[in-house]
Scaffold this motif. Structure first.
Motif, short mmCIF file in Angstrom:
data_model
loop_
_atom_site.label_atom_id
_atom_site.label_comp_id
_atom_site.label_asym_id
_atom_site.label_seq_id
_atom_site.Cartn_x
_atom_site.Cartn_y
_atom_site.Cartn_z
N CYS A 87 -11.72 8.16 -5.09
CA CYS A 87 -11.92 9.25 -4.11
C CYS A 87 -10.98 10.38 -4.27
O CYS A 87 -9.93 10.36 -4.66
CB CYS A 87 -11.81 8.69 -2.70
N ILE B 19 -10.65 3.56 -3.57
CA ILE B 19 -9.69 4.55 -3.10
C ILE B 19 -9.20 5.41 -4.26
O ILE B 19 -9.02 6.62 -4.14
CB ILE B 19 -8.51 3.87 -2.36
N VAL C 131 1.07 4.27 -2.86
CA VAL C 131 0.87 5.67 -2.47
C VAL C 131 2.13 6.48 -2.79
O VAL C 131 2.04 7.61 -3.30
CB VAL C 131 0.50 5.77 -0.98
N LEU D 177 0.84 -1.21 0.00
CA LEU D 177 0.00 0.00 0.00
C LEU D 177 0.87 1.25 0.00
O LEU D 177 0.62 2.21 -0.73
CB LEU D 177 -0.94 0.00 1.19
N ALA E 234 -11.64 -2.42 -3.16
CA ALA E 234 -11.19 -1.37 -2.24
C ALA E 234 -10.16 -0.47 -2.90
O ALA E 234 -10.19 0.75 -2.74
CB ALA E 234 -10.61 -2.00 -0.97
N VAL E 235 -9.24 -1.05 -3.64
CA VAL E 235 -8.23 -0.26 -4.35
C VAL E 235 -8.90 0.66 -5.38
O VAL E 235 -8.57 1.83 -5.50
CB VAL E 235 -7.18 -1.16 -5.04
N THR F 266 -3.30 3.82 -8.85
CA THR F 266 -4.38 2.83 -8.79
C THR F 266 -3.96 1.54 -9.49
O THR F 266 -4.20 0.44 -8.97
CB THR F 266 -5.66 3.39 -9.43
#
Length: 89
Positions: free
Chosen positions: A89, A86, A40, A36, A82-83, A69
């Protein structure tokens, strides 16, 4: 103390059909923080890099989010849904 579960096939009585002597430990729940963080970090690095001439800031930032992503989908720190959420968003 480990317990074993033995299930006999119907009609045989002596030959076990399923033996579960050492069940695998449950998988850890939550995000894989290493992958993760990688996704990021790549997204943030692209976001703050200067964009090439002819590309707007908005387009460059959108590319950074898209690439982060895709890296998240490939490395799978969370389930795919979920990825993707995110990334939206």
């Amino acid at each position: 103390q480990k317990r074993s579960v033995v299930t006999y096939a119907s009609g045989s009585g002596k030959v076990p059909a399923v033996v579960n002597a050492a069940a695998a430990p449950p998988a850890p729940k939550g995000a894989n923080l290493k992958t993760l963080g990688l996704a990021v970090a790549i997204g943030v690095a692209l976001y703050v890099c200067p964009h090439p001439a002819g590309i707007t800031d908005q387009a460059w930032h959108l590319l950074a989010i898209f690439v982060a992503t895709i890296v998240g989908i490939i490395t799978a720190p969370l389930p795919l849904g979920a990825v993707a959420m995110i990334g939206l968003c």
